[in-house]
Design a protein around this motif. Structure first.
Motif, PDB file in Angstrom:
ATOM      1  N   VAL A  29     -49.797  53.588  86.373  1.00  0.00           N
ATOM      2  CA  VAL A  29     -51.318  53.221  86.941  1.00  0.00           C
ATOM      3  C   VAL A  29     -51.088  54.664  88.095  1.00  0.00           C
ATOM      4  O   VAL A  29     -52.114  55.266  88.264  1.00  0.00           O
ATOM      5  N   ILE A  30     -50.073  54.432  88.648  1.00  0.00           N
ATOM      6  CA  ILE A  30     -50.448  55.521  89.869  1.00  0.00           C
ATOM      7  C   ILE A  30     -49.933  56.785  89.667  1.00  0.00           C
ATOM      8  O   ILE A  30     -50.766  57.664  90.541  1.00  0.00           O
ATOM      9  N   PHE A  31     -48.836  57.032  88.454  1.00  0.00           N
ATOM     10  CA  PHE A  31     -49.151  58.198  88.330  1.00  0.00           C
ATOM     11  C   PHE A  31     -50.790  58.856  87.318  1.00  0.00           C
ATOM     12  O   PHE A  31     -51.338  59.775  87.823  1.00  0.00           O
ATOM     13  N   ARG A  32     -51.088  58.075  86.839  1.00  0.00           N
ATOM     14  CA  ARG A  32     -52.468  58.144  86.259  1.00  0.00           C
ATOM     15  C   ARG A  32     -52.855  58.455  87.889  1.00  0.00           C
ATOM     16  O   ARG A  32     -54.733  59.209  87.795  1.00  0.00           O
ATOM     17  N   GLY A  44     -52.959  59.410  90.445  1.00  0.00           N
ATOM     18  CA  GLY A  44     -52.825  60.413  91.163  1.00  0.00           C
ATOM     19  C   GLY A  44     -52.629  61.170  90.707  1.00  0.00           C
ATOM     20  O   GLY A  44     -53.314  62.890  91.399  1.00  0.00           O
ATOM     21  N   LEU A  45     -53.055  61.601  89.254  1.00  0.00           N
ATOM     22  CA  LEU A  45     -53.422  62.841  88.613  1.00  0.00           C
ATOM     23  C   LEU A  45     -54.838  62.803  88.209  1.00  0.00           C
ATOM     24  O   LEU A  45     -55.408  63.791  88.731  1.00  0.00           O
ATOM     25  N   VAL A  46     -55.376  61.775  88.564  1.00  0.00           N
ATOM     26  CA  VAL A  46     -56.947  61.837  88.274  1.00  0.00           C
ATOM     27  C   VAL A  46     -57.649  62.545  90.484  1.00  0.00           C
ATOM     28  O   VAL A  46     -58.813  62.946  89.814  1.00  0.00           O
ATOM     29  N   ARG A  47     -56.991  61.887  90.920  1.00  0.00           N
ATOM     30  CA  ARG A  47     -57.181  62.479  92.665  1.00  0.00           C
ATOM     31  C   ARG A  47     -57.233  63.914  92.573  1.00  0.00           C
ATOM     32  O   ARG A  47     -58.050  64.249  93.505  1.00  0.00           O
ATOM     33  N   ILE A  48     -56.073  64.330  92.186  1.00  0.00           N
ATOM     34  CA  ILE A  48     -55.635  65.287  92.602  1.00  0.00           C
ATOM     35  C   ILE A  48     -56.432  66.441  91.624  1.00  0.00           C
ATOM     36  O   ILE A  48     -56.808  67.708  92.040  1.00  0.00           O
ATOM     37  N   LEU A  49     -56.998  65.981  90.291  1.00  0.00           N
ATOM     38  CA  LEU A  49     -57.584  67.002  89.433  1.00  0.00           C
ATOM     39  C   LEU A  49     -59.472  66.764  89.856  1.00  0.00           C
ATOM     40  O   LEU A  49     -59.698  67.982  89.657  1.00  0.00           O
ATOM     41  N   THR A  50     -59.614  65.729  90.407  1.00  0.00           N
ATOM     42  CA  THR A  50     -60.716  65.258  90.803  1.00  0.00           C
ATOM     43  C   THR A  50     -60.834  66.936  92.136  1.00  0.00           C
ATOM     44  O   THR A  50     -62.082  67.270  92.522  1.00  0.00           O
ATOM     45  N   GLU A  51     -59.834  66.239  93.207  1.00  0.00           N
ATOM     46  CA  GLU A  51     -60.261  67.229  94.481  1.00  0.00           C
ATOM     47  C   GLU A  51     -60.111  68.608  93.941  1.00  0.00           C
ATOM     48  O   GLU A  51     -60.525  69.663  94.982  1.00  0.00           O
ATOM     49  N   ALA A  52     -59.105  69.188  92.565  1.00  0.00           N
ATOM     50  CA  ALA A  52     -59.993  70.979  92.583  1.00  0.00           C
ATOM     51  C   ALA A  52     -60.346  70.823  91.540  1.00  0.00           C
ATOM     52  O   ALA A  52     -61.264  72.754  91.001  1.00  0.00           O
ATOM     53  N   GLY A  53     -61.486  70.121  91.451  1.00  0.00           N
ATOM     54  CA  GLY A  53     -63.053  70.502  90.808  1.00  0.00           C
ATOM     55  C   GLY A  53     -62.959  69.952  89.469  1.00  0.00           C
ATOM     56  O   GLY A  53     -63.776  70.138  88.908  1.00  0.00           O
ATOM     57  N   VAL A  54     -62.184  68.804  88.690  1.00  0.00           N
ATOM     58  CA  VAL A  54     -62.160  69.302  87.234  1.00  0.00           C
ATOM     59  C   VAL A  54     -62.852  67.816  87.414  1.00  0.00           C
ATOM     60  O   VAL A  54     -62.084  66.517  88.027  1.00  0.00           O
ATOM     61  N   VAL A  55     -63.794  67.987  86.102  1.00  0.00           N
ATOM     62  CA  VAL A  55     -64.613  65.505  86.129  1.00  0.00           C
ATOM     63  C   VAL A  55     -64.043  65.073  85.041  1.00  0.00           C
ATOM     64  O   VAL A  55     -63.259  65.517  84.098  1.00  0.00           O
ATOM     65  N   THR A  58     -57.342  55.244  80.882  1.00  0.00           N
ATOM     66  CA  THR A  58     -56.724  54.541  80.075  1.00  0.00           C
ATOM     67  C   THR A  58     -55.145  54.318  79.888  1.00  0.00           C
ATOM     68  O   THR A  58     -54.874  55.666  79.776  1.00  0.00           O
ATOM     69  N   ASP A  59     -54.443  52.995  79.879  1.00  0.00           N
ATOM     70  CA  ASP A  59     -53.465  53.212  79.356  1.00  0.00           C
ATOM     71  C   ASP A  59     -53.398  52.451  77.920  1.00  0.00           C
ATOM     72  O   ASP A  59     -52.161  52.412  76.824  1.00  0.00           O
ATOM     73  N   ASP A  60     -54.516  52.702  77.360  1.00  0.00           N
ATOM     74  CA  ASP A  60     -55.164  51.855  75.609  1.00  0.00           C
ATOM     75  C   ASP A  60     -55.322  53.081  74.277  1.00  0.00           C
ATOM     76  O   ASP A  60     -55.973  53.772  74.585  1.00  0.00           O
ATOM     77  N   VAL A  61     -54.647  53.338  73.718  1.00  0.00           N
ATOM     78  CA  VAL A  61     -54.971  53.987  72.511  1.00  0.00           C
ATOM     79  C   VAL A  61     -56.012  54.199  71.895  1.00  0.00           C
ATOM     80  O   VAL A  61     -56.550  55.001  71.928  1.00  0.00           O
ATOM     81  N   GLY A  62     -56.283  52.813  72.054  1.00  0.00           N
ATOM     82  CA  GLY A  62     -58.417  52.610  71.163  1.00  0.00           C
ATOM     83  C   GLY A  62     -59.371  52.550  71.696  1.00  0.00           C
ATOM     84  O   GLY A  62     -60.436  52.770  71.790  1.00  0.00           O
ATOM     85  N   ARG A  63     -58.444  52.514  73.280  1.00  0.00           N
ATOM     86  CA  ARG A  63     -60.215  52.775  74.080  1.00  0.00           C
ATOM     87  C   ARG A  63     -59.782  54.665  74.674  1.00  0.00           C
ATOM     88  O   ARG A  63     -60.985  54.662  74.648  1.00  0.00           O
ATOM     89  N   LEU A  64     -59.388  54.911  74.371  1.00  0.00           N
ATOM     90  CA  LEU A  64     -58.991  56.468  74.904  1.00  0.00           C
ATOM     91  C   LEU A  64     -59.620  56.791  73.391  1.00  0.00           C
ATOM     92  O   LEU A  64     -60.781  57.923  73.942  1.00  0.00           O
ATOM     93  N   HIS A  65     -59.960  56.395  72.172  1.00  0.00           N
ATOM     94  CA  HIS A  65     -60.844  56.980  70.926  1.00  0.00           C
ATOM     95  C   HIS A  65     -61.753  57.044  71.503  1.00  0.00           C
ATOM     96  O   HIS A  65     -63.091  57.840  70.990  1.00  0.00           O
ATOM     97  N   GLU A  66     -62.123  56.075  72.091  1.00  0.00           N
ATOM     98  CA  GLU A  66     -63.678  55.378  72.146  1.00  0.00           C
ATOM     99  C   GLU A  66     -64.274  56.572  73.343  1.00  0.00           C
ATOM    100  O   GLU A  66     -65.183  56.358  73.466  1.00  0.00           O
ATOM    101  N   LEU A  67     -63.244  56.315  74.524  1.00  0.00           N
ATOM    102  CA  LEU A  67     -63.828  57.326  74.986  1.00  0.00           C
ATOM    103  C   LEU A  67     -63.743  58.784  74.998  1.00  0.00           C
ATOM    104  O   LEU A  67     -64.513  59.886  75.275  1.00  0.00           O
ATOM    105  N   VAL A  68     -63.169  59.476  74.112  1.00  0.00           N
ATOM    106  CA  VAL A  68     -63.088  60.711  73.018  1.00  0.00           C
ATOM    107  C   VAL A  68     -64.100  60.784  72.623  1.00  0.00           C
ATOM    108  O   VAL A  68     -65.093  61.910  72.438  1.00  0.00           O
ATOM    109  N   SER A  69     -64.781  59.957  71.867  1.00  0.00           N
ATOM    110  CA  SER A  69     -66.078  59.888  71.016  1.00  0.00           C
ATOM    111  C   SER A  69     -67.227  59.945  71.681  1.00  0.00           C
ATOM    112  O   SER A  69     -67.858  60.697  71.773  1.00  0.00           O
TER     113      SER A  69
END
Length: 212
Positions: free
Chosen positions: A8-11, A13-24, A29-40
């Motif tokens: 959670v901490i790494f994730r 942190g990654l979201v924060r620095i990328l958002t600050e850099a202008g990345v949407v 997630t930490d779940d593979v099933g949820r990952l596929h849902e988000l990508v779809s």
């Protein structure tokens, strides 16, 4: 972009620095099933995945990366690892290098390098962590075509392995574009890569040592 990471901490942190850099960041997630849902749902330019995800923390991330690339060819995949792993990640790269990247997690601290890798993967290029390239170039190996390369040609090949274009190599080495083109041609010739495979000769040159 979608992020799949169990820490959670790494994730966060990654979201924060990328958002600050202008990345949407469209989802995390930490779940593979949820990952596929988000990508779809979101069809992101890039999905960033930890190589080791729950429940076994072995290769769930790589298997998810393979599935995403099969189901959604337009989505780039950047896998992250805490350690240098030169087996499965590089075999995945060998199968289809387009829009695939492999970085060490420590690289996340360099936001410019991270965003550059994301952009290149989104553009359909391949990216390999410089530390992985350094380890592979430095390890002992049987004599072969790579030993025919000059020191400068080894430098050029190492930068190619990171996914750098000829233009980027020109800037990095401080030489002319024509000089870089000559070195690249020499690498192809010494590694016996025929001109008929122009589209993938750069990748095949890199895999000449990444696979061994």
């Amino acid at each position: 972009m979608i992020i799949a990471e169990d820490s959670v901490i790494f994730r966060e942190g990654l979201v924060r620095i990328l958002t600050e850099a202008g990345v949407v960041v469209a989802g995390q997630t930490d779940d593979v099933g949820r990952l596929h849902e988000l990508v779809s749902t979101h069809r992101p330019d890039v999905a960033v995945l930890d190589i080791r995800l729950p429940p076994t923390f072995t290769d769930e991330g790589l298997r998810a990366a393979r599935d995403i690339r099969e189901r959604h060819p337009g989505v780039g995949v950047l896998v992250l690892s805490q350690y240098v792993e030169t087996g499965s990640p590089l075999r995945a790269l060998a199968r289809d290098p387009r829009g695939f990247g492999y970085l060490l997690k420590e690289r996340v601290a360099d936001i410019d390098e991270l965003t550059d890798a994301l952009k290149r993967v989104a553009d359909g290029q391949s990216v390999v962590d410089p530390e992985v390239v350094t380890r592979l170039l430095g390890r002992r190996r049987p004599a072969g075509p790579l030993d025919e390369l000059t020191d400068r040609e080894h430098e050029v090949l190492a930068l190619m392995a990171e996914g750098r274009s000829n233009e980027a190599i020109t800037h990095r080495l401080g030489v002319s574009g024509k000089t870089v083109e000559t070195h690249v041609r020499n690498v192809f010739a010494k590694l016996r890569l025929e001109p008929g495979r122009q589209d993938h000769r750069r990748v095949l040159a890199v895999l000449a040592y990444l696979r061994r």
